[in-house]
Design a protein around this motif. Structure first.
Motif, PDB file in Angstrom:
ATOM      1  N   GLY A 116      38.154  38.627 -14.689  1.00 29.78           N
ATOM      2  CA  GLY A 116      39.278  38.381 -13.791  1.00 29.78           C
ATOM      3  C   GLY A 116      39.199  39.142 -12.480  1.00 29.78           C
ATOM      4  N   SER A 117      39.779  38.543 -11.462  1.00 31.83           N
ATOM      5  CA  SER A 117      39.903  39.183 -10.160  1.00 31.83           C
ATOM      6  C   SER A 117      41.180  38.694  -9.495  1.00 31.83           C
ATOM      7  N   TYR A 118      41.627  39.468  -8.509  1.00 36.57           N
ATOM      8  CA  TYR A 118      42.823  39.069  -7.773  1.00 36.57           C
ATOM      9  C   TYR A 118      42.706  39.491  -6.321  1.00 36.57           C
ATOM     10  N   GLN A 119      43.541  38.878  -5.511  1.00 36.99           N
ATOM     11  CA  GLN A 119      43.598  39.198  -4.086  1.00 36.99           C
ATOM     12  C   GLN A 119      44.981  38.843  -3.584  1.00 36.99           C
ATOM     13  N   PHE A 120      45.579  39.726  -2.794  1.00 40.73           N
ATOM     14  CA  PHE A 120      46.805  39.378  -2.095  1.00 40.73           C
ATOM     15  C   PHE A 120      46.371  38.735  -0.790  1.00 40.73           C
ATOM     16  N   ARG A 132      50.536  45.722  -6.824  1.00 37.37           N
ATOM     17  CA  ARG A 132      51.346  45.749  -5.601  1.00 37.37           C
ATOM     18  C   ARG A 132      50.457  45.715  -4.376  1.00 37.37           C
ATOM     19  N   ARG A 133      50.946  45.010  -3.366  1.00 33.93           N
ATOM     20  CA  ARG A 133      50.300  45.049  -2.054  1.00 33.93           C
ATOM     21  C   ARG A 133      50.718  46.378  -1.421  1.00 33.93           C
ATOM     22  N   MET A 134      49.770  47.116  -0.928  1.00 36.57           N
ATOM     23  CA  MET A 134      50.076  48.403  -0.306  1.00 36.57           C
ATOM     24  C   MET A 134      50.731  48.176   1.054  1.00 36.57           C
ATOM     25  N   ALA A 135      51.412  49.197   1.546  1.00 31.08           N
ATOM     26  CA  ALA A 135      52.146  49.094   2.819  1.00 31.08           C
ATOM     27  C   ALA A 135      51.231  48.720   3.974  1.00 31.08           C
ATOM     28  N   ASN A 136      49.964  49.133   3.940  1.00 29.46           N
ATOM     29  CA  ASN A 136      49.050  48.817   5.019  1.00 29.46           C
ATOM     30  C   ASN A 136      48.357  47.466   4.823  1.00 29.46           C
ATOM     31  N   GLY A 137      48.814  46.690   3.830  1.00 28.64           N
ATOM     32  CA  GLY A 137      48.221  45.391   3.570  1.00 28.64           C
ATOM     33  C   GLY A 137      47.198  45.419   2.477  1.00 28.64           C
ATOM     34  N   ASP A 138      46.837  46.627   1.992  1.00 22.58           N
ATOM     35  CA  ASP A 138      45.858  46.744   0.927  1.00 22.58           C
ATOM     36  C   ASP A 138      46.497  46.368  -0.400  1.00 22.58           C
ATOM     37  N   SER A 139      45.692  45.986  -1.367  1.00 24.03           N
ATOM     38  CA  SER A 139      46.217  45.609  -2.682  1.00 24.03           C
ATOM     39  C   SER A 139      45.679  46.507  -3.762  1.00 24.03           C
TER      40      SER A 139
END
Length: 142
Positions: free
Chosen positions: A42-46, A135-142
């Motif tokens: 499995g993998s994911y991306q915001f 969660r997506r991080m505040a700087n756009g990172d996931s």
């Protein structure tokens, strides 16, 4: 002097774009296990807000580990405070799932949960793996 200002602006735009690409990189989902079911590889991306509704994009292989029990398997994903979205597998097989789930009321999705389950019918509770929370991080990172 103008030339250097133009170079500085171009460099800022270039490196700013490169940082955005890194921020939305693909991450690994550790295998999800429960009795009779596995979601692996499995993998994911915001996704960025300009692509796929800014959604939670996940992919992996959903496997029925007990092919003779007569029960189907599924993956459930929920974003924000919405209900679970169910993506069914196939009895006695492994199937690849590649889907995007998003919050229609927002420009991008900021959190998601995922779990793998075995459907045991209406009389018995389903077996589900522990839920993973991303969660997506505040700087756009996931």
């Amino acid at each position: 002097m103008r030339k250097w200002v133009s170079v500085a602006i171009a460099a800022g735009l270039f490196f700013g774009g490169a940082g955005g690409a890194v921020a939305d990189s693909v991450r690994t989902i550790a295998p999800l296990h429960a009795v009779g079911v596995q979601f692996g590889k499995g993998s994911y991306q915001f996704e960025p807000k300009s692509r796929n509704h800014g959604g939670f994009h996940f992919r992996g292989v959903l496997s029925d580990l007990m092919p003779n029990d007569g029960h189907n398997v599924y993956v459930e994903v929920k974003v924000e405070a919405y209900d679970w979205n169910r993506f069914k597998g196939t009895q006695k097989k492994s199937v690849t799932i590649d889907r995007v789930v998003w919050d229609g009321a927002a420009q991008y999705t900021s959190e998601a949960r995922i779990r793998a389950c075995r459907d045991r019918g209406s009389l018995r509770p389903d077996n589900c793996s522990p839920t993973r929370h991303y969660r997506r991080m505040a700087n756009g990172d996931s």
